[in-house]
Design a protein around this motif. Structure first.
Motif, PDB file in Angstrom:
ATOM      1  N   PRO A 158      45.918  34.604  60.821  1.00  0.00           N
ATOM      2  CA  PRO A 158      46.594  35.859  60.163  1.00  0.00           C
ATOM      3  C   PRO A 158      46.617  36.237  58.653  1.00  0.00           C
ATOM      4  N   SER A 159      46.609  35.003  57.892  1.00  0.00           N
ATOM      5  CA  SER A 159      46.653  35.199  56.378  1.00  0.00           C
ATOM      6  C   SER A 159      45.975  33.988  55.841  1.00  0.00           C
ATOM      7  N   PRO A 160      44.763  33.980  55.751  1.00  0.00           N
ATOM      8  CA  PRO A 160      44.091  32.813  55.206  1.00  0.00           C
ATOM      9  C   PRO A 160      44.233  32.557  53.780  1.00  0.00           C
ATOM     10  N   SER A 161      44.662  31.439  53.443  1.00  0.00           N
ATOM     11  CA  SER A 161      44.804  30.910  52.282  1.00  0.00           C
ATOM     12  C   SER A 161      43.761  30.739  51.201  1.00  0.00           C
ATOM     13  N   ASP A 162      44.151  30.525  50.076  1.00  0.00           N
ATOM     14  CA  ASP A 162      43.135  30.476  48.917  1.00  0.00           C
ATOM     15  C   ASP A 162      42.395  29.328  49.236  1.00  0.00           C
ATOM     16  N   GLY A 169      33.780  28.112  50.258  1.00  0.00           N
ATOM     17  CA  GLY A 169      33.083  28.015  49.095  1.00  0.00           C
ATOM     18  C   GLY A 169      32.296  26.792  48.829  1.00  0.00           C
ATOM     19  N   ALA A 170      33.256  25.700  48.909  1.00  0.00           N
ATOM     20  CA  ALA A 170      32.872  24.321  48.437  1.00  0.00           C
ATOM     21  C   ALA A 170      31.682  24.037  49.545  1.00  0.00           C
ATOM     22  N   PHE A 171      31.778  24.234  50.829  1.00  0.00           N
ATOM     23  CA  PHE A 171      30.415  24.018  51.573  1.00  0.00           C
ATOM     24  C   PHE A 171      29.136  24.913  51.290  1.00  0.00           C
ATOM     25  N   LEU A 172      29.125  26.035  50.934  1.00  0.00           N
ATOM     26  CA  LEU A 172      28.184  26.900  50.664  1.00  0.00           C
ATOM     27  C   LEU A 172      27.652  26.564  49.262  1.00  0.00           C
ATOM     28  N   ARG A 173      28.625  26.277  48.224  1.00  0.00           N
ATOM     29  CA  ARG A 173      28.027  25.663  47.030  1.00  0.00           C
ATOM     30  C   ARG A 173      27.136  24.387  47.207  1.00  0.00           C
ATOM     31  N   ASP A 174      27.583  23.573  48.238  1.00  0.00           N
ATOM     32  CA  ASP A 174      26.661  22.166  48.412  1.00  0.00           C
ATOM     33  C   ASP A 174      25.494  22.698  49.046  1.00  0.00           C
ATOM     34  N   PHE A 201      33.380  37.035  47.438  1.00  0.00           N
ATOM     35  CA  PHE A 201      34.145  38.334  47.512  1.00  0.00           C
ATOM     36  C   PHE A 201      35.425  38.201  48.284  1.00  0.00           C
ATOM     37  N   ASP A 202      35.345  37.763  49.201  1.00  0.00           N
ATOM     38  CA  ASP A 202      36.030  37.636  50.477  1.00  0.00           C
ATOM     39  C   ASP A 202      37.248  36.942  49.745  1.00  0.00           C
ATOM     40  N   GLY A 203      37.202  35.877  49.061  1.00  0.00           N
ATOM     41  CA  GLY A 203      38.109  34.932  48.531  1.00  0.00           C
ATOM     42  C   GLY A 203      38.820  35.556  47.287  1.00  0.00           C
ATOM     43  N   GLY A 204      38.388  36.888  46.662  1.00  0.00           N
ATOM     44  CA  GLY A 204      38.821  37.180  45.445  1.00  0.00           C
ATOM     45  C   GLY A 204      38.413  36.741  44.208  1.00  0.00           C
ATOM     46  N   ARG A 205      36.937  36.024  44.315  1.00  0.00           N
ATOM     47  CA  ARG A 205      36.276  35.367  43.016  1.00  0.00           C
ATOM     48  C   ARG A 205      35.053  36.160  42.885  1.00  0.00           C
ATOM     49  N   TRP A 206      35.425  37.422  42.171  1.00  0.00           N
ATOM     50  CA  TRP A 206      34.137  38.348  41.765  1.00  0.00           C
ATOM     51  C   TRP A 206      33.211  37.737  40.892  1.00  0.00           C
ATOM     52  N   GLN A 207      33.635  36.705  40.082  1.00  0.00           N
ATOM     53  CA  GLN A 207      32.590  36.401  38.962  1.00  0.00           C
ATOM     54  C   GLN A 207      31.421  35.649  39.738  1.00  0.00           C
ATOM     55  N   GLU A 208      31.918  34.812  40.789  1.00  0.00           N
ATOM     56  CA  GLU A 208      31.021  33.788  41.608  1.00  0.00           C
ATOM     57  C   GLU A 208      30.207  34.899  42.582  1.00  0.00           C
ATOM     58  N   VAL A 230      39.754  46.567  45.565  1.00  0.00           N
ATOM     59  CA  VAL A 230      41.013  47.325  44.937  1.00  0.00           C
ATOM     60  C   VAL A 230      41.411  46.756  43.557  1.00  0.00           C
ATOM     61  N   GLY A 231      41.319  45.404  43.498  1.00  0.00           N
ATOM     62  CA  GLY A 231      41.865  44.687  42.289  1.00  0.00           C
ATOM     63  C   GLY A 231      41.088  45.040  40.857  1.00  0.00           C
TER      64      GLY A 231
END
Length: 367
Positions: A158-162, A169-174, A201-208, A230-231
């Motif tokens: 219902p509301s995924p946490s950071d 992201g950790a899996f995909l970076r590996d 982007f889904d996790g709010g980390r636009w730089q990455e 939106v941010g």
């Protein structure tokens, strides 16, 4: 009796009859035969690195996870990890990957994202340790399959946490690191970069998101995600109303140009302007005349045009000679390595030794 006398050896007892005893009934004999065959089959499977754990892993994990997600989840993880290790030690890495991927997806289907991440990252370490080359089939069936499992698991919450997004992201970076080390594409497989960009982007980390979107060569996706966040759409000051998204666009464009990818830099700006809701004359106003305001969008379009014409004097003016360009660069020190690389690639502008050292440290991945 003479001392040299040696007694003859005692006769050995007759060997015991093996199977079946003469007194054994025919039903008992058949039962004995079935048991003996089952034991032989189990021993053969164990020698091959298989056995009951592999054959029944799915059902055993399902039974554990159905009874709870506390200690049972950890037990399911250890069970799957032991089977994966057994296959790997036997030299059957494909089976280890197949079993491990299925186990990760099962854990994700139960919403056990941290537990699944531990096993997923172990699989990537196994790929590196055993020097398994990157193939299209492996990227699709293992890396992207697990990525899809994360997406489904996060969507079900219902509301995924950071923290949940961070595990993805950790899996995909590996995964990017693995495809960079043992793949044929410099910087890593673009499909994995694309997956990491979307996850960021889904996790709010636009730089990455921008960084890996550039490596994925997805200029349109980057531009659209920047416009939809939106941010990043909060209106700023100045005639152009600079937004955080405009700053992010500038990062994307300078990265594309530093990687000598002018085509995607141009496409990124074009798509961004198509998606923008501000008047074009507002975006292009005042850059040449203003002494106090920046205009990121016009900076990007100007930089692309200057690189196309290879005009060194205009490049110097844009990035430091004009008041707007100087202020823009002063406010965004993170752009300096990219601009330095652009100057070197397109205009043969050699940075001072200190700047060269910083550029090489900060842009090691770019070469």
């Amino acid at each position: 009796r003479p001392s040299s006398f040696v007694p003859p050896p005692l006769p050995l007892p007759s060997p015991a009859p093996s199977f079946p005893f003469p007194s054994m009934s025919s039903a008992a004999a058949r039962r004995y035969a079935r048991q003996k065959k089952a034991r032989a089959s189990s021993a053969s499977a164990a020698d091959a690195g298989e056995g009951p754990d592999t054959a029944n892993l799915a059902s055993r994990m399902a039974a554990l996870l159905a009874s709870g997600t506390g200690p049972e989840a950890y037990e399911a993880l250890q069970l799957a990890a032991s089977v994966v290790r057994r296959h790997a030690k036997a030299g059957d890495v494909p089976s280890a990957l197949s079993v491990g991927t299925a186990a990760v997806l099962r854990l994700l289907s139960y919403g056990l994202i941290p537990t699944a991440t531990q096993l997923a990252r172990d699989l990537l370490a196994l790929l590196i340790d055993y020097h398994v080359p990157v193939t299209d089939a492996l990227v699709s069936s293992v890396l992207l399959s697990i990525h899809a499992g994360y997406v489904a698991a996060l969507s079900a919450l219902p509301s995924p946490s950071d923290e949940d997004h961070d595990h993805h992201g950790a899996f995909l970076r590996d995964a990017v690191r693995y495809t960079d080390l043992l793949g044929s594409v410099r910087h890593g497989d673009p499909r994995v970069h694309a997956a990491l960009s979307r996850a960021a982007f889904d996790g709010g980390r636009w730089q990455e998101g921008v960084t890996h979107g550039v490596y994925a060569e997805e200029p349109q996706e980057v531009a659209r995600r920047l416009q939809k966040d939106v941010g990043l759409r909060e209106e700023g000051e100045g005639p152009a109303g600079d937004r955080p998204a405009d700053v992010a666009l500038t990062v994307a464009v300078t990265m594309f140009l530093a990687l000598e990818n002018m085509r995607d830099a141009t496409q990124c700006v074009r798509t961004y302007l198509e998606e923008d809701d501000r008047p074009t004359n507002k975006l292009t106003s005042s850059f040449l005349t203003s002494k106090s305001n920046t205009n990121y969008v016009t900076f990007c379009t100007s930089l692309i045009s200057i690189c196309e014409t290879e005009n060194k004097q205009w490049f110097h003016w844009l990035t430091g000679g004009s008041q707007c360009g100087k202020k823009l660069m002063d406010q965004n020190k993170g752009l300096v390595p990219y601009i330095t690389k652009i100057g070197k690639v397109y205009f043969n502008v050699q940075p001072p030794p200190t700047m060269m050292s910083m550029m090489e440290n900060m842009m090691g991945m770019m070469g």
